[in-house]
Design a protein around this motif. Sequence first.
Motif, short mmCIF file in Angstrom:
data_model
loop_
_atom_site.label_atom_id
_atom_site.label_comp_id
_atom_site.label_asym_id
_atom_site.label_seq_id
_atom_site.Cartn_x
_atom_site.Cartn_y
_atom_site.Cartn_z
N LYS A 82 0.81 -1.21 0.00
CA LYS A 82 0.00 0.00 0.00
C LYS A 82 0.85 1.27 0.00
O LYS A 82 0.32 2.36 -0.17
N THR A 83 2.15 1.10 0.20
CA THR A 83 3.05 2.26 0.24
C THR A 83 4.27 1.97 -0.63
O THR A 83 5.35 1.65 -0.12
N PRO A 84 4.13 2.06 -1.94
CA PRO A 84 5.27 1.77 -2.83
C PRO A 84 6.48 2.62 -2.50
O PRO A 84 6.37 3.82 -2.24
N ASN A 85 7.65 1.97 -2.47
CA ASN A 85 8.89 2.67 -2.15
C ASN A 85 10.04 1.90 -2.79
O ASN A 85 9.85 0.81 -3.35
N TRP A 86 11.24 2.45 -2.73
CA TRP A 86 12.38 1.84 -3.40
C TRP A 86 13.08 0.79 -2.56
O TRP A 86 13.74 -0.10 -3.10
N ASN A 87 12.96 0.84 -1.23
CA ASN A 87 13.80 0.03 -0.35
C ASN A 87 13.21 -1.32 0.04
O ASN A 87 13.96 -2.24 0.37
N SER A 88 11.89 -1.46 0.03
CA SER A 88 11.27 -2.72 0.43
C SER A 88 9.81 -2.70 -0.01
O SER A 88 8.92 -2.29 0.74
N TYR A 89 9.57 -3.18 -1.22
CA TYR A 89 8.23 -3.09 -1.79
C TYR A 89 7.99 -4.22 -2.77
O TYR A 89 8.83 -4.53 -3.61
N ARG A 90 6.83 -4.86 -2.61
CA ARG A 90 6.37 -5.85 -3.59
C ARG A 90 4.85 -5.85 -3.58
O ARG A 90 4.23 -5.94 -2.51
N GLN A 91 4.25 -5.78 -4.75
CA GLN A 91 2.80 -5.74 -4.87
C GLN A 91 2.22 -7.15 -4.71
O GLN A 91 2.94 -8.15 -4.80
N THR A 92 0.92 -7.24 -4.46
CA THR A 92 0.26 -8.53 -4.30
C THR A 92 0.29 -9.30 -5.63
O THR A 92 0.36 -8.71 -6.71
N LEU A 93 0.19 -10.61 -5.54
CA LEU A 93 0.17 -11.43 -6.74
C LEU A 93 -1.01 -11.08 -7.63
O LEU A 93 -0.87 -11.00 -8.86
N ALA A 94 -2.17 -10.86 -7.04
CA ALA A 94 -3.36 -10.54 -7.84
C ALA A 94 -3.14 -9.29 -8.68
O ALA A 94 -3.49 -9.25 -9.87
N ARG A 95 -2.53 -8.28 -8.09
CA ARG A 95 -2.31 -7.03 -8.83
C ARG A 95 -1.16 -7.17 -9.82
O ARG A 95 -1.20 -6.60 -10.91
N ILE A 96 -0.14 -7.93 -9.47
CA ILE A 96 0.93 -8.18 -10.43
C ILE A 96 0.37 -8.94 -11.64
O ILE A 96 0.72 -8.64 -12.79
N GLN A 97 -0.53 -9.89 -11.40
CA GLN A 97 -1.14 -10.62 -12.51
C GLN A 97 -1.98 -9.70 -13.39
O GLN A 97 -1.97 -9.83 -14.62
N THR A 98 -2.70 -8.76 -12.77
CA THR A 98 -3.48 -7.81 -13.56
C THR A 98 -2.56 -6.92 -14.40
O THR A 98 -2.83 -6.68 -15.58
N LEU A 99 -1.49 -6.44 -13.80
CA LEU A 99 -0.53 -5.63 -14.54
C LEU A 99 0.10 -6.43 -15.68
O LEU A 99 0.30 -5.90 -16.78
N ARG A 100 0.39 -7.69 -15.42
CA ARG A 100 0.96 -8.52 -16.47
C ARG A 100 -0.03 -8.65 -17.64
O ARG A 100 0.37 -8.64 -18.82
N SER A 101 -1.32 -8.77 -17.36
CA SER A 101 -2.32 -8.94 -18.43
C SER A 101 -2.42 -7.70 -19.30
O SER A 101 -2.90 -7.79 -20.44
N GLN A 102 -1.98 -6.56 -18.80
CA GLN A 102 -2.05 -5.30 -19.55
C GLN A 102 -0.68 -4.88 -20.09
O GLN A 102 -0.55 -3.79 -20.64
N SER A 103 0.33 -5.73 -19.93
CA SER A 103 1.70 -5.37 -20.29
C SER A 103 2.23 -6.29 -21.39
O SER A 103 1.84 -7.45 -21.49
N THR A 104 3.13 -5.75 -22.18
CA THR A 104 3.78 -6.53 -23.23
C THR A 104 5.26 -6.79 -22.93
O THR A 104 5.85 -7.70 -23.50
N TYR A 105 5.84 -5.98 -22.05
CA TYR A 105 7.25 -6.09 -21.71
C TYR A 105 7.43 -6.15 -20.19
O TYR A 105 6.57 -5.69 -19.43
N TRP A 106 8.56 -6.70 -19.77
CA TRP A 106 9.03 -6.60 -18.39
C TRP A 106 10.47 -6.09 -18.44
O TRP A 106 11.15 -6.21 -19.44
N ARG A 107 10.91 -5.49 -17.34
CA ARG A 107 12.31 -5.04 -17.28
C ARG A 107 12.79 -5.05 -15.83
O ARG A 107 11.99 -5.01 -14.89
N ALA A 108 14.12 -5.08 -15.68
CA ALA A 108 14.76 -4.94 -14.37
C ALA A 108 15.79 -3.82 -14.47
O ALA A 108 16.52 -3.73 -15.47
#
Length: 214
Positions: free
Chosen positions: A67-93
């Motif tokens: 609920k508080t995205p930040n650079w030092n310790s953050y990971r979104q829920t699987l459900a929301r990552i899956q939704t983002l993946r369904s709307q995305s064509t690329y990934w990057r690191a």
Amino acid sequence: MDYLRGGVFESDFYRLFDSNGIYMAYCDFSSEPGAAWTLVMSWNQASKNLPHFRSKPFFQDAPINEKTPNWNSYRQTLARIQTLRSQSTYWRATCSFDQMQQKIDYRDYLRGKFSDFDIMAYAGHGICKPVDYVNVRGHAAGSGTTVGFWQVQNTYSLHMDSSVPGSCSFNPSTGAVPSEDNFGYYDIINKKFRCTMTDDSTTQWWFGGYLDEL
């Protein structure tokens, strides 16, 4: 991408909507012209041993500070990552994106197409997978390159090992340390790799795409 198509070009925190409601996410519109990226995970070296970043693959639910995205310790829920993946064509690191004035110089950078390699579904040890672009410590290769990836449930978060010789076409072993991990897991680190230079160094994973697909 909807924000970008609507004329938003400033990288910042924005509200996103999905079946679970409204949430805040960091959106990058400026580091790569014509691209929109949503941050799904970021951590610093001081947090590298937390299971969220060390041993939980993308297909496992391991949220932290979702609920508080930040650079030092953050990971979104699987459900929301899956939704983002369904709307995305690329990934990057990316490495230390927050410390580089949110710019990309493509050093210590990794990008792939979901159609070529779906990181949400992959499980394996060192299997060669195609990427769109990869750079590790200045060793770079473009589209068609294959990289060996590790990702195992409750064992390895997604990462590559740049010192292990194999059949994959990308070989950044010159300058590597034995069993060097890149872009995740970080059991063995190399201080010449931007993601692992100091305790304040950070690693980011993003989902997104380009207005005019590459």
